[in-house]
Design an enzyme around this catalytic site. Sequence first.
Site, PDB file in Angstrom:
ATOM      1  N   ASP A  39       0.804  -1.215   0.000  1.00 25.69           N
ATOM      2  CA  ASP A  39       0.000   0.000   0.000  1.00 25.69           C
ATOM      3  C   ASP A  39       0.835   1.262   0.000  1.00 25.69           C
ATOM      4  OD1 ASP A  39      -2.503  -0.972  -0.048  1.00 25.69           O
ATOM      5  OD2 ASP A  39      -2.779  -1.014   2.133  1.00 25.69           O
ATOM      6  N   LYS A  61      -2.290   4.404  -3.818  1.00 22.18           N
ATOM      7  CA  LYS A  61      -2.672   5.530  -4.679  1.00 22.18           C
ATOM      8  C   LYS A  61      -1.533   5.887  -5.624  1.00 22.18           C
ATOM      9  CE  LYS A  61      -5.840   7.729  -1.505  1.00 22.18           C
ATOM     10  NZ  LYS A  61      -5.652   7.719  -0.064  1.00 22.18           N
ATOM     11  N   MET A 176      -6.796   9.431  10.158  1.00 22.51           N
ATOM     12  CA  MET A 176      -7.387   9.847   8.880  1.00 22.51           C
ATOM     13  C   MET A 176      -8.108  11.191   8.980  1.00 22.51           C
ATOM     14  SD  MET A 176      -8.841   6.141   7.656  1.00 22.51           S
ATOM     15  CE  MET A 176      -9.700   5.790   9.170  1.00 22.51           C
TER      16      MET A 176
HETATM   17  N1  SAH Z   1      -3.604   0.415   9.759  1.00 23.10           N
HETATM   18  C1  SAH Z   1      -3.009   1.700   9.986  1.00 23.10           C
HETATM   19  C2  SAH Z   1      -3.984   2.841   9.829  1.00 23.10           C
HETATM   20  C3  SAH Z   1      -4.558   2.964   8.451  1.00 23.10           C
HETATM   21  S1  SAH Z   1      -5.565   4.371   8.270  1.00 23.10           S
HETATM   22  C4  SAH Z   1      -2.333   1.717  11.359  1.00 23.10           C
HETATM   23  O1  SAH Z   1      -2.503   0.796  12.152  1.00 23.10           O
HETATM   24  O2  SAH Z   1      -1.584   2.667  11.616  1.00 23.10           O
HETATM   25  C5  SAH Z   1      -4.415   5.582   7.765  1.00 23.10           C
HETATM   26  C6  SAH Z   1      -4.214   6.599   8.844  1.00 23.10           C
HETATM   27  O3  SAH Z   1      -3.272   6.143   9.787  1.00 23.10           O
HETATM   28  C7  SAH Z   1      -3.667   7.895   8.352  1.00 23.10           C
HETATM   29  O4  SAH Z   1      -4.664   8.733   7.814  1.00 23.10           O
HETATM   30  C8  SAH Z   1      -3.091   8.482   9.626  1.00 23.10           C
HETATM   31  O5  SAH Z   1      -4.092   9.012  10.449  1.00 23.10           O
HETATM   32  C9  SAH Z   1      -2.553   7.244  10.296  1.00 23.10           C
HETATM   33  N2  SAH Z   1      -1.142   7.052  10.010  1.00 23.10           N
HETATM   34  C10 SAH Z   1      -0.564   5.994   9.407  1.00 23.10           C
HETATM   35  N3  SAH Z   1       0.769   6.147   9.323  1.00 23.10           N
HETATM   36  C11 SAH Z   1       1.044   7.342   9.888  1.00 23.10           C
HETATM   37  C12 SAH Z   1       2.242   8.071  10.111  1.00 23.10           C
HETATM   38  N4  SAH Z   1       3.431   7.612   9.729  1.00 23.10           N
HETATM   39  N5  SAH Z   1       2.150   9.278  10.732  1.00 23.10           N
HETATM   40  C13 SAH Z   1       0.973   9.766  11.130  1.00 23.10           C
HETATM   41  N6  SAH Z   1      -0.188   9.111  10.931  1.00 23.10           N
HETATM   42  C14 SAH Z   1      -0.157   7.923  10.338  1.00 23.10           C
END
Ligand code: SAH
Length: 510
Positions: A39, A61, A176
């Site tokens: 992803d 994306k 998000m």
């Molecule tokens: N499965 C993922 C979340 C997916 S949804 C997890 O467990 O982290 C995607 C969201 O995760 C983003 O919009 C953001 O809010 C958060 N996110 C993921 N990676 C991030 C990062 N490196 N820094 C800040 N937010 C992050």
Amino acid sequence: MTNSNKGKVVLVGAGPGDIGLLTLNGKHWLQKADVVLYDHLVNPDMIRFTQKSAEIIYVGKKEGLASMEQEHINHLLISKTSEGKIVVRLKGGDPFVFGRGGEEIQAVQAAGISFIIVPGVTSVTGVAAYAGIPLTHRDYSSTFSVITGSNEKKQGDIHIDWEKIAGRSGTLVFLMGARKLSLIVEKLMSFGKSPKTPIAVVQWGTTARQKTWVGTLDTIVEISAKDKILPPALTIIGEVVNLKPVLEWYEHLPLFGKTVVVTRKGDQAESMIDQLRELGAEPFFFPVIETIAPDDWSPLDNALSNLSQYQGLIFTSVNGVRFFAERLKTIDQDIRELKGLRVFTIGPKTAEAVRDLGIHVDVVPENFVAESLIASIGKENIKGKRFLLPRATVAREILPEQLREMGAILDVAPTYQTVLPDPQVTELSMRLEAGNIDVITFTSSSTVKNFLALTGDKLLPAIRKVKIACIGPVTANTAREAGLNVEILPEQYTVSSLLDAIEAFFQSDS
Ligand code: SAH
């Protein structure tokens, strides 16, 4: 070949960004994967753990375009496993935290395919830790809630029970919600959360691009107004945010925020990558050289079967030593036959590699370039003496030429050759053009030449804006001749000194 009934899907959490947050299990399955589907939020650098033969499919994306349809991803997962393959589905953070991991596994399960789930470090805890914010603390918060910032029913709204959420006492973490910050704080305040509640927004946490904005519910929108907060960003709300000044650490590491390109080849790159990560940099692995056996072993084999005719053995690189030792083994020649030869090496690493074989090194010159070795050897009486020089198929001629001029007899034996690998040029060019690369490191002239050959003329203007760090003067000259401005050059020509020089450069710069 993989047995056809071995086909399975392995859902792996890649962690929030820092490659070090991938689990051992995750790395294990990447190494075994036949196919990897990854992803947008996955650090693409992890792909280097896969086998060369693995099929890598990006399903995130593309600029301006939506991600691949979920149905298409499910279809790929199923069709690839039915060919008997191990298909790793690599997702950012933890796959079961807003990752649609559940939905994908439901589809896999319904198709009767076996699966394994490898949890990951979720951004919820991972990013909080790298921002220095504990989600719970005995003095401030005994719960935390993880909330979606993108559950839209009506355009622009977030479909959640704001009243209940605003009434919760513990820490709130919104995922998000990068583009919804003002909506989130307004809703929370209108449902009774104190405007003075501390809040932090962390963008691209655990990576070189980590950026944090801190304020209170009533100030954060203004504080972050001049910067455009873009995804991925995580919002943490609650008293625990006040601990950040005491507990933050990542942002204080000497090379925090710097992305450093590592061009040296595969198995030598690992220690450089580890050292960079310790200093807080984000390494970007872009190998431009691969070493393989020479096309023709006969010059070396001939020399090895007549070792007694030599008085000296000269090694100019770790690779030379490594391939030499392997060849000795392959042709079943006893290492003890090297007894009586004087052994010369150019640098300390090469000397170390020779010592690792249990062979004594007689001479390592003070400066680690061919010229110094020539000066050192020149102090000895070498007239009429025979030397063996196992080295790369293509290398600088100065060493053999000058030693011959000084009266020595020199046999050059190709022991390995370097070839161009196939690194991720697209990812590098995207980062270069976005200004997200800070340093490019070169550890030999061939890394410079190959790097420029791989990136091409189009990227040259972007490359010229990046700091160039070279391991020694010869490499630096090659870089300068190619039109690059070398700003970082260590005193000693070793990787550790190179890293020290990079650290010193940015410390005096800030
Ligand atoms: N499965 C993922 C979340 C997916 S949804 C997890 O467990 O982290 C995607 C969201 O995760 C983003 O919009 C953001 O809010 C958060 N996110 C993921 N990676 C991030 C990062 N490196 N820094 C800040 N937010 C992050």
